[in-house]
Scaffold this active site. Structure first.
Site, PDB file in Angstrom:
ATOM      1  N   CYS A  64       9.235   8.959  50.991  1.00  0.00           N
ATOM      2  CA  CYS A  64      10.301   7.968  51.136  1.00  0.00           C
ATOM      3  C   CYS A  64      11.481   8.537  51.926  1.00  0.00           C
ATOM      4  O   CYS A  64      11.653   9.754  52.035  1.00  0.00           O
ATOM      5  CB  CYS A  64      10.813   7.536  49.765  1.00  0.00           C
ATOM      6  SG  CYS A  64       9.596   6.755  48.698  1.00  0.00           S
ATOM      7  N   GLU A  66      14.643   8.526  51.070  1.00  0.00           N
ATOM      8  CA  GLU A  66      15.580   9.264  50.211  1.00  0.00           C
ATOM      9  C   GLU A  66      15.116  10.703  50.023  1.00  0.00           C
ATOM     10  O   GLU A  66      15.908  11.642  50.103  1.00  0.00           O
ATOM     11  CB  GLU A  66      15.687   8.585  48.841  1.00  0.00           C
ATOM     12  CG  GLU A  66      16.204   7.151  48.894  1.00  0.00           C
ATOM     13  CD  GLU A  66      15.074   6.124  48.997  1.00  0.00           C
ATOM     14  OE1 GLU A  66      14.064   6.375  49.700  1.00  0.00           O
ATOM     15  OE2 GLU A  66      15.204   5.066  48.364  1.00  0.00           O
ATOM     16  N   CYS A  95      13.093   3.948  44.812  1.00  0.00           N
ATOM     17  CA  CYS A  95      11.949   3.860  43.904  1.00  0.00           C
ATOM     18  C   CYS A  95      12.098   4.881  42.774  1.00  0.00           C
ATOM     19  O   CYS A  95      12.977   5.753  42.796  1.00  0.00           O
ATOM     20  CB  CYS A  95      10.638   4.077  44.661  1.00  0.00           C
ATOM     21  SG  CYS A  95      10.260   5.817  45.007  1.00  0.00           S
TER      22      CYS A  95
END
Ligand code: ZN
Length: 147
Positions: A64, A66, A95
């Site tokens: 991801c 992040e 998430c």
């Protein structure tokens, strides 16, 4: 009763973070989901690390936005984080896996959720997103308490 103090970012810094997340989203490699994500992570000293999601044909290897930003920062020797902005088409929050990774380093991190136009749709702390999170402190406490 103690008043809960929520950390607040100055408007110009929030804007800079969101714009960086929106720009990072343009670099997303998401040929399978078509769901582009950008993130911008601000360290306590003021350095900005950006990340985008990177999808892999073997899906489990996907990372991801992040976590890309966090891993870039940690690999550069920075792990004191102040805030993260995340930009998606529809303003989705990080998430669960990313919440856990962020909690490792910054349980009180400010999290800003924005859409692709840079509109801020939600702002709060990581503790809002991951209440009763499990981190290094709980692990150490458990080890001291014995099994
Ligand atoms: Zn994630």
């Amino acid at each position: 009763m103690a008043e809960l103090i929520t950390p607040v970012l100055p408007d110009d810094l929030r804007r800079r973070l969101v714009e960086a997340a929106v720009a990072a989203r343009q670099r997303a490699y998401s040929p399978y989901s078509g769901y582009a994500v950008g993130a911008a992570l601000l360290t306590a000293p003021g350095t900005l690390y950006t990340g985008c999601n990177i999808e892999i044909a073997s899906y489990g290897a996907t990372v991801c936005a992040e976590r890309t930003a966090v891993f870039k920062a940690v690999s550069e020797g920075e792990s004191d984080f102040r805030a993260i902005a995340v930009a998606t088409s529809n303003g989705a929050a990080p998430c669960g896996i990313c919440r856990q990774v962020l909690f490792e380093f910054a349980p009180s991190l400010i999290v800003i959720v924005a859409n692709a136009q840079g509109e801020v749709l939600w702002e709060g702390t990581l503790s809002d997103l991951l209440p009763l999170g499990f981190g290094p402190q709980k692990l150490a406490e458990g080890q001291r308490a014995g099994s």
